[in-house]
Design a protein around this motif. Structure first.
Motif, PDB file in Angstrom:
ATOM      1  N   ALA A 206       0.831  -1.207   0.000  1.00 24.13           N
ATOM      2  CA  ALA A 206       0.000   0.000   0.000  1.00 24.13           C
ATOM      3  C   ALA A 206       0.866   1.258   0.000  1.00 24.13           C
ATOM      4  O   ALA A 206       0.568   2.228  -0.720  1.00 24.13           O
ATOM      5  CB  ALA A 206      -0.928  -0.010   1.210  1.00 24.13           C
ATOM      6  N   ALA A 207       1.958   1.243   0.774  1.00 22.55           N
ATOM      7  CA  ALA A 207       2.831   2.424   0.832  1.00 22.55           C
ATOM      8  C   ALA A 207       3.528   2.653  -0.503  1.00 22.55           C
ATOM      9  O   ALA A 207       3.653   3.800  -0.963  1.00 22.55           O
ATOM     10  CB  ALA A 207       3.860   2.250   1.940  1.00 22.55           C
ATOM     11  N   GLY A 208       3.973   1.572  -1.128  1.00 16.57           N
ATOM     12  CA  GLY A 208       4.642   1.718  -2.409  1.00 16.57           C
ATOM     13  C   GLY A 208       3.717   2.236  -3.497  1.00 16.57           C
ATOM     14  O   GLY A 208       4.072   3.137  -4.271  1.00 16.57           O
ATOM     15  N   ARG A 209       2.512   1.691  -3.535  1.00 21.95           N
ATOM     16  CA  ARG A 209       1.561   2.126  -4.566  1.00 21.95           C
ATOM     17  C   ARG A 209       1.090   3.561  -4.310  1.00 21.95           C
ATOM     18  O   ARG A 209       0.876   4.320  -5.252  1.00 21.95           O
ATOM     19  CB  ARG A 209       0.395   1.154  -4.628  1.00 21.95           C
ATOM     20  N   ALA A 210       0.951   3.923  -3.034  1.00 26.30           N
ATOM     21  CA  ALA A 210       0.572   5.304  -2.717  1.00 26.30           C
ATOM     22  C   ALA A 210       1.648   6.289  -3.155  1.00 26.30           C
ATOM     23  O   ALA A 210       1.346   7.449  -3.491  1.00 26.30           O
ATOM     24  CB  ALA A 210       0.313   5.447  -1.218  1.00 26.30           C
ATOM     25  N   ALA A 211       2.898   5.823  -3.174  1.00 30.09           N
ATOM     26  CA  ALA A 211       4.005   6.683  -3.602  1.00 30.09           C
ATOM     27  C   ALA A 211       4.150   6.720  -5.119  1.00 30.09           C
ATOM     28  O   ALA A 211       5.020   7.423  -5.646  1.00 30.09           O
ATOM     29  CB  ALA A 211       5.306   6.194  -2.973  1.00 30.09           C
ATOM     30  N   GLY A 212       3.318   5.959  -5.822  1.00 27.61           N
ATOM     31  CA  GLY A 212       3.377   5.952  -7.277  1.00 27.61           C
ATOM     32  C   GLY A 212       4.309   4.923  -7.867  1.00 27.61           C
ATOM     33  O   GLY A 212       4.568   4.922  -9.077  1.00 27.61           O
ATOM     34  N   ALA A 213       4.840   4.019  -7.032  1.00 24.31           N
ATOM     35  CA  ALA A 213       5.756   2.984  -7.502  1.00 24.31           C
ATOM     36  C   ALA A 213       4.996   1.702  -7.824  1.00 24.31           C
ATOM     37  O   ALA A 213       3.886   1.475  -7.341  1.00 24.31           O
ATOM     38  CB  ALA A 213       6.823   2.704  -6.443  1.00 24.31           C
ATOM     39  N   VAL A 214       5.608   0.864  -8.634  1.00 24.36           N
ATOM     40  CA  VAL A 214       5.129  -0.503  -8.843  1.00 24.36           C
ATOM     41  C   VAL A 214       5.703  -1.369  -7.730  1.00 24.36           C
ATOM     42  O   VAL A 214       6.870  -1.205  -7.345  1.00 24.36           O
ATOM     43  CB  VAL A 214       5.567  -1.036 -10.225  1.00 24.36           C
ATOM     44  N   VAL A 215       4.896  -2.298  -7.203  1.00 22.01           N
ATOM     45  CA  VAL A 215       5.352  -3.134  -6.090  1.00 22.01           C
ATOM     46  C   VAL A 215       5.284  -4.603  -6.485  1.00 22.01           C
ATOM     47  O   VAL A 215       4.213  -5.135  -6.785  1.00 22.01           O
ATOM     48  CB  VAL A 215       4.514  -2.896  -4.820  1.00 22.01           C
ATOM     49  N   GLY A 216       6.451  -5.239  -6.513  1.00 21.07           N
ATOM     50  CA  GLY A 216       6.542  -6.666  -6.785  1.00 21.07           C
ATOM     51  C   GLY A 216       7.179  -7.390  -5.609  1.00 21.07           C
ATOM     52  O   GLY A 216       7.862  -6.775  -4.779  1.00 21.07           O
ATOM     53  N   TRP A 217       6.966  -8.699  -5.556  1.00 24.05           N
ATOM     54  CA  TRP A 217       7.480  -9.490  -4.430  1.00 24.05           C
ATOM     55  C   TRP A 217       8.131 -10.776  -4.923  1.00 24.05           C
ATOM     56  O   TRP A 217       7.602 -11.447  -5.800  1.00 24.05           O
ATOM     57  CB  TRP A 217       6.349  -9.832  -3.454  1.00 24.05           C
ATOM     58  N   ASP A 218       9.288 -11.075  -4.326  1.00 23.02           N
ATOM     59  CA  ASP A 218       9.913 -12.384  -4.490  1.00 23.02           C
ATOM     60  C   ASP A 218       9.416 -13.244  -3.328  1.00 23.02           C
ATOM     61  O   ASP A 218       9.742 -12.990  -2.170  1.00 23.02           O
ATOM     62  CB  ASP A 218      11.439 -12.253  -4.453  1.00 23.02           C
ATOM     63  N   LEU A 219       8.635 -14.257  -3.666  1.00 26.00           N
ATOM     64  CA  LEU A 219       7.998 -15.086  -2.640  1.00 26.00           C
ATOM     65  C   LEU A 219       8.634 -16.467  -2.536  1.00 26.00           C
ATOM     66  O   LEU A 219       7.990 -17.432  -2.133  1.00 26.00           O
ATOM     67  CB  LEU A 219       6.500 -15.210  -2.941  1.00 26.00           C
ATOM     68  N   ALA A 220       9.928 -16.562  -2.886  1.00 21.76           N
ATOM     69  CA  ALA A 220      10.613 -17.852  -2.868  1.00 21.76           C
ATOM     70  C   ALA A 220      10.506 -18.530  -1.511  1.00 21.76           C
ATOM     71  O   ALA A 220      10.327 -19.745  -1.412  1.00 21.76           O
ATOM     72  CB  ALA A 220      12.082 -17.675  -3.256  1.00 21.76           C
ATOM     73  N   HIS A 221      10.624 -17.746  -0.432  1.00 19.42           N
ATOM     74  CA  HIS A 221      10.589 -18.306   0.918  1.00 19.42           C
ATOM     75  C   HIS A 221       9.234 -18.098   1.596  1.00 19.42           C
ATOM     76  O   HIS A 221       9.084 -18.417   2.777  1.00 19.42           O
ATOM     77  CB  HIS A 221      11.700 -17.687   1.769  1.00 19.42           C
ATOM     78  N   ALA A 222       8.263 -17.591   0.838  1.00 18.81           N
ATOM     79  CA  ALA A 222       6.932 -17.348   1.399  1.00 18.81           C
ATOM     80  C   ALA A 222       5.889 -18.322   0.872  1.00 18.81           C
ATOM     81  O   ALA A 222       5.021 -18.782   1.626  1.00 18.81           O
ATOM     82  CB  ALA A 222       6.501 -15.915   1.117  1.00 18.81           C
ATOM     83  N   ALA A 223       5.949 -18.653  -0.412  1.00 15.88           N
ATOM     84  CA  ALA A 223       4.948 -19.541  -1.003  1.00 15.88           C
ATOM     85  C   ALA A 223       5.037 -20.937  -0.379  1.00 15.88           C
ATOM     86  O   ALA A 223       6.103 -21.544  -0.356  1.00 15.88           O
ATOM     87  CB  ALA A 223       5.150 -19.632  -2.509  1.00 15.88           C
ATOM     88  N   GLY A 224       3.929 -21.405   0.142  1.00 12.64           N
ATOM     89  CA  GLY A 224       3.898 -22.687   0.823  1.00 12.64           C
ATOM     90  C   GLY A 224       4.373 -22.628   2.254  1.00 12.64           C
ATOM     91  O   GLY A 224       4.350 -23.643   2.969  1.00 12.64           O
TER      92      GLY A 224
END
Length: 427
Positions: A206-224
């Motif tokens: 939310a903070a990144g998008r509010a600042a006008g940036a694109v927000v992506g995530w590396d979920l290698a250690h999060a998925a599952g």
């Protein structure tokens, strides 16, 4: 560790057996137990017992049908990737049209950054964490160079406060509030590979998008590992591998998420190939792609069937058990290991650097050692005690009690082995 504590661990396992029986557990090379205590699933997950037979069935289709397997196999190859779509979407909290399994993790990150890293004017920076996995660091630096930018000034590495090991959410959001006008892309690890910290994905997004940036995530250690709700959190894009917590084999295929609001946006540049065009028109062999208004527009090549099979088998297992059930068990197992480690580290040169709050971590606990080499310690744990963990040099050893197959007795064995291997500090 006392025999009473071991008996308690065995009682907990009898009351809550988990799903260890669904996996192959390697034999121990040391210690007094026949199987290893496997706490390295954050690096490579164990093999599900169902994988071999399922993979052989796909191979048999090739031997029986040859090219006709594309349409006539029990699991036809032409639409095979679609078998993975719905369970992958459920795993990460996405719509099926937002999710696809393809390629490897860093390849996917590059394909996504082709679309979503669009530096212009003063908005050029890429924000990552200082302890980002090296592949991510190399990837974003190369993207900066590709756009003619200096990676040393374009890539911003957010570090913990002095004397701390993990990032504070308010420091990330504070940076975005103050400097967001210069940020083109935020690309952070959902769970940090080194410390095991689970970042506040919805708040940072939310903070990144509010600042006008694109927000992506590396979920290698999060998925599952932890519950995810990528669609509801309004994440722009994400990618993850499937060989860690998803137990799909070394170098297994990765997953991609692109939020539906970006589907059909013809202003986004994308690299394309045969599988980027709509399936209904693919065999018209037209010279110009007609991409679908789904995440499948980001596909490039036809999928490798024998690499997809183990991912499909694993996703079916997650569907049958369910992430809510796994998360509840994970909290109990990780909390139990934490209590044992507190007892062992109290008199030894070791410190748990993973956040203590359960909501700020997955199932990994990282231990910083004050003496010796992390590699040497993990070698001794394996060969002298049958405990498999992994080292991140110079001084961090990672233990992951994976809820699908780890046990309370595995956790006890970790603490017992550390107590026997690491000397207490003289008082």
């Amino acid at each position: 560790m006392s025999s009473d504590t071991e008996a308690e661990a065995l009682r907990l396992d009898a009351a809550e057996p988990g799903h260890r029986h669904l996996f192959h557990v390697p034999p121990a090379e040391g210690g007094r137990y026949p199987e290893v205590a496997y706490l390295a699933g954050n690096s490579l997950g164990l093999q599900p017992r169902a994988t071999r037979a399922e993979l052989l069935a796909d191979l048999d289709a090739w031997s029986r049908l040859g090219v006709e397997g594309h349409l006539e196999a029990d699991r036809p190859w032409l639409p095979y990737h679609e078998l993975l779509t719905a369970p992958a979407a459920r795993l990460v909290g996405a719509l099926p049209t937002e999710t696809v399994v393809m390629n490897s993790l860093t390849v996917n990150l590059h394909l996504l950054m082709v679309s979503f890293y669009r530096p212009v004017g003063e908005r050029t920076r890429i924000v990552i964490e200082d302890t980002a996995f090296p592949s991510d660091s190399y990837a974003v630096r190369s993207q900066a160079r590709f756009h003619g930018l200096d990676p040393d000034t374009t890539v911003v590495r957010l570090a913990p406060r002095p004397g701390e090991d993990t990032l504070r959410t308010e420091d990330v959001t504070g940076y975005l509030a103050a400097e967001g006008h210069t940020v083109a892309l935020v690309l952070l690890g959902g769970v940090n590979y080194l410390t095991g910290e689970l970042l506040d994905i919805p708040a940072i997004t939310a903070a990144g998008r509010a600042a006008g940036a694109v927000v992506g995530w590396d979920l290698a250690h999060a998925a599952g590992n932890v519950p995810l709700s990528l669609h509801d959190w309004d994440v722009d894009f994400a990618a993850w591998c499937s060989y860690k917590y998803l137990n799909s084999g070394p170098g297994a295929l990765a997953g991609v998420f692109v939020h539906e609001r970006h589907h059909g946006d013809r202003t986004l540049p994308r690299f394309e190939g045969w599988w980027s065009t709509a399936a209904a028109t693919r065999f018209e062999m037209a010279p110009v792609s007609r991409p679908p208004t789904t995440v499948e527009a980001w596909q490039v090549s036809n999928p490798p069937i024998f690499a997809m099979g183990p991912v499909r088998t694993s996703l079916e297992l997650f569907d049958s058990v369910g992430m809510p059930t796994l998360r509840e068990r994970s909290l109990r197992l990780t909390g139990y290991l934490e209590r044992l480690l507190d007892e062992v580290t109290a008199g030894r040169p070791m410190t748990v650097i993973t956040p203590r709050e359960p909501r700020r971590r997955g199932c990994q606990l990282s231990v910083r050692i004050g003496e010796g080499s992390a590699n040497e310690l993990t070698r001794r744990l394996r060969h002298e005690h049958g405990v498999v963990a992994d080292a991140r040099e110079p001084d961090v050893v990672r233990f992951a009690p994976v809820p699908l197959y780890s046990t309370y007795h595995d956790c006890w064995r970790v603490a017992d082995a550390l107590a026997a291997t690491v000397s207490e500090v003289a008082r």
